[in-house]
Design an enzyme around this catalytic site. Structure first.
Site, PDB file in Angstrom:
ATOM      1  N   TRP A 102      -9.228 -38.405 -20.443  1.00 45.02           N
ATOM      2  CA  TRP A 102     -10.993 -38.517 -20.669  1.00 45.02           C
ATOM      3  C   TRP A 102     -11.458 -37.201 -20.269  1.00 45.02           C
ATOM      4  O   TRP A 102     -12.320 -36.556 -20.656  1.00 45.02           O
ATOM      5  CB  TRP A 102     -11.505 -39.357 -19.683  1.00 45.02           C
ATOM      6  CG  TRP A 102     -10.920 -40.979 -20.026  1.00 45.02           C
ATOM      7  CD1 TRP A 102     -10.194 -41.765 -19.359  1.00 45.02           C
ATOM      8  CD2 TRP A 102     -11.356 -41.783 -21.446  1.00 45.02           C
ATOM      9  NE1 TRP A 102     -10.038 -42.874 -19.965  1.00 45.02           N
ATOM     10  CE2 TRP A 102     -10.428 -42.950 -21.149  1.00 45.02           C
ATOM     11  CE3 TRP A 102     -11.992 -41.134 -22.437  1.00 45.02           C
ATOM     12  CZ2 TRP A 102     -10.596 -43.727 -22.255  1.00 45.02           C
ATOM     13  CZ3 TRP A 102     -11.911 -41.919 -23.544  1.00 45.02           C
ATOM     14  CH2 TRP A 102     -11.330 -43.158 -23.281  1.00 45.02           C
ATOM     15  N   ASP A 172     -17.610 -37.721 -14.461  1.00 44.93           N
ATOM     16  CA  ASP A 172     -17.390 -38.852 -15.345  1.00 44.93           C
ATOM     17  C   ASP A 172     -16.884 -39.855 -14.279  1.00 44.93           C
ATOM     18  O   ASP A 172     -15.601 -39.804 -13.781  1.00 44.93           O
ATOM     19  CB  ASP A 172     -16.460 -38.623 -16.291  1.00 44.93           C
ATOM     20  CG  ASP A 172     -15.947 -39.958 -17.019  1.00 44.93           C
ATOM     21  OD1 ASP A 172     -16.642 -40.976 -16.880  1.00 44.93           O
ATOM     22  OD2 ASP A 172     -15.214 -39.701 -18.026  1.00 44.93           O
ATOM     23  N   LYS A 196     -16.399 -50.902 -17.066  1.00 45.88           N
ATOM     24  CA  LYS A 196     -15.003 -50.926 -16.127  1.00 45.88           C
ATOM     25  C   LYS A 196     -15.659 -51.563 -14.656  1.00 45.88           C
ATOM     26  O   LYS A 196     -15.011 -52.726 -14.492  1.00 45.88           O
ATOM     27  CB  LYS A 196     -14.511 -49.414 -15.794  1.00 45.88           C
ATOM     28  CG  LYS A 196     -14.051 -48.451 -16.734  1.00 45.88           C
ATOM     29  CD  LYS A 196     -13.551 -49.200 -17.937  1.00 45.88           C
ATOM     30  CE  LYS A 196     -12.988 -48.106 -19.270  1.00 45.88           C
ATOM     31  NZ  LYS A 196     -13.342 -46.928 -19.287  1.00 45.88           N
TER      32      LYS A 196
HETATM   33  C1  LIG Z   1     -13.114 -45.628 -20.456  1.00 45.68           C
HETATM   34  C2  LIG Z   1     -13.649 -44.408 -19.914  1.00 45.68           C
HETATM   35  C3  LIG Z   1     -14.322 -43.481 -20.945  1.00 45.68           C
HETATM   36  C4  LIG Z   1     -14.799 -44.074 -22.125  1.00 45.68           C
HETATM   37  O1  LIG Z   1     -15.942 -44.769 -22.093  1.00 45.68           O
HETATM   38  P1  LIG Z   1     -16.536 -45.193 -23.542  1.00 45.68           P
HETATM   39  O2  LIG Z   1     -17.878 -45.908 -22.687  1.00 45.68           O
HETATM   40  O3  LIG Z   1     -15.591 -46.058 -24.234  1.00 45.68           O
HETATM   41  O4  LIG Z   1     -17.049 -43.998 -24.188  1.00 45.68           O
HETATM   42  C5  LIG Z   1     -14.595 -42.262 -20.439  1.00 45.68           C
HETATM   43  N1  LIG Z   1     -13.918 -41.735 -19.219  1.00 45.68           N
HETATM   44  C6  LIG Z   1     -13.465 -42.756 -18.112  1.00 45.68           C
HETATM   45  C7  LIG Z   1     -13.012 -42.101 -16.942  1.00 45.68           C
HETATM   46  C8  LIG Z   1     -13.143 -44.027 -18.702  1.00 45.68           C
HETATM   47  O5  LIG Z   1     -12.521 -44.816 -18.053  1.00 45.68           O
END
Ligand SMILES: *Cc1c(COP(=O)(O)O)cnc(C)c1O
Length: 359
Positions: A102, A172, A196
């Protein structure tokens, strides 16, 4: 109904009480004679939900009036480009700590807008660790320092915020947002896809500090990607139902005891699993101990055949979604806020039995 022990990495398990409340209210929202799914986002029902979710998020994180809360669409993946679109220019540099898939995706997008400096990367070790502060080779004057607080795929997590020497952190936090308290003073912006740890897919929470927003670049930004568009007002239709679900989850987090409570709860759950992994060398953790995630626990078995058998037999025992991400292999147990300690205990006892039968 028999609920699975659900270890899905995302969309992930939600609190049963939240699902039940949503089910109760789905067809006839609070005796209005219509579903929330059928109502204007400008009406009193959604206005109240949006306000409650905003207030609850601020209260839980300790964010004051100097923070803006947005509920956006496009997932965390759209934030990978929206952040540099708003803050990075060709003559400026942003620091991006590279701790996994990511992070690497965020870096790729930032490069469209300006210079990217990488103060640290664990790519060489297949992302088996996060840096200590002394590992970081920060640039001189970055506009922000970006990091991924929890690396969902590899199973690593920053124990606390990296030291950026006063540069605003951009995070993030998709896979550990609200799993523990945050040191908000260090941040300029935090974003998290809800699916998540926070709710269903379809909404991305963005928290922006006003003083950071003031550093937005001067060039024109396409309307929908300009944070100010959404700070000023409800610009277009938000993901109404997803925000409603997030609001219910926030209520549940508050009722449990807030972020301090979850920090202990999540650490204790993770430790149950890591102790089982560390008992002998049948199970092998895939990352360095200091970097282990309290959200995604990754490990291997002695060979891939046993891993397949483990996943199949676990599923037969109601232990679902344990297959590791294809880039790591092995097993991944995702144990976010809504994962119960009973589910973790069931997994630990299955692991113990599986070792006895196959070790
Ligand atoms: C799942 C995830 C993403 C991607 O998220 P989307 O909502 O599918 O774009 C980005 N960063 C992390 C840390 C993730 O776990």
């Amino acid at each position: 109904m028999k609920r699975l022990h659900n270890f899905s990495a995302g969309p992930a398990t939600l609190p049963l009480s939240v699902l039940q409340k949503a089910a109760e209210e789905l067809v006839d929202y609070r005796n209005r004679g219509a579903s929330l799914l059928e109502m204007s986002h400008r009406g009193p029902e959604y206005t109240e939900i949006n306000q409650q979710a905003t207030d609850r998020l601020k209260k839980l994180t300790g964010a004051g009036d100097d923070w803006e809360i947005l509920f956006l669409q496009g997932g965390a993946s759209t934030q990978f480009l929206t952040v540099p679109q708003n803050f990075l220019t060709k003559d400026k540099t942003a620091d991006y700590i590279d701790t996994g898939t990511w992070s690497a995706k965020a870096i790729k997008e930032a490069k469209h807008f300006g210079n990217v400096h990488i103060p640290y990367s664990s790519k060489e070790s297949n992302y088996s660790r996060v840096p200590t502060n002394s590992d970081l080779k920060l640039s001189d004057n970055p506009v922000y320092t970006h990091f991924t607080s929890n690396n969902t795929i590899f199973g690593t997590q920053f124990r606390k915020e990296p030291e950026s020497n006063g540069t605003p952190l951009v995070c993030d936090a998709s896979s550990d947002f609200l799993s523990r308290p945050l040191d908000l003073d260090k941040y300029g912006l935090i974003y998290a896809g809800a699916q998540k740890n926070l709710g269903p897919a379809g909404v991305t929470v963005v928290m922006i500090k006003q003083s950071f927003l003031e550093q937005q670049k001067k060039e024109a930004i396409p309307t929908m990607l300009d944070y100010r568009t959404h700070v000023r007002k409800l610009f277009n239709t938000p993901p109404v139902f997803a925000v409603y679900m997030v609001n219910l989850v926030l209520d549940w987090i508050e009722a449990k005891g807030g972020l301090n409570w979850f920090e202990t709860f999540n650490r204790d759950k993770a430790n149950l699993l890591y102790s089982e992994i560390d008992k002998d060398d049948f199970y092998r953790g895939t990352v360095e101990k200091e970097s282990r995630s309290h959200m995604n626990v990754t490990y291997r078995l002695p060979n891939e055949e046993l891993e397949k058998k483990f996943i199949t037999e676990a599923a037969q025992n109601g232990l679902d979604a344990l297959k590791g991400h294809r880039s790591v292999g092995g097993i991944r147990a995702s144990i976010y806020n809504a994962c119960k300690v009973d589910s973790v205990k069931a997994l630990v006892s299955f692991m113990d039995e599986f070792r006895n039968n196959n070790g």
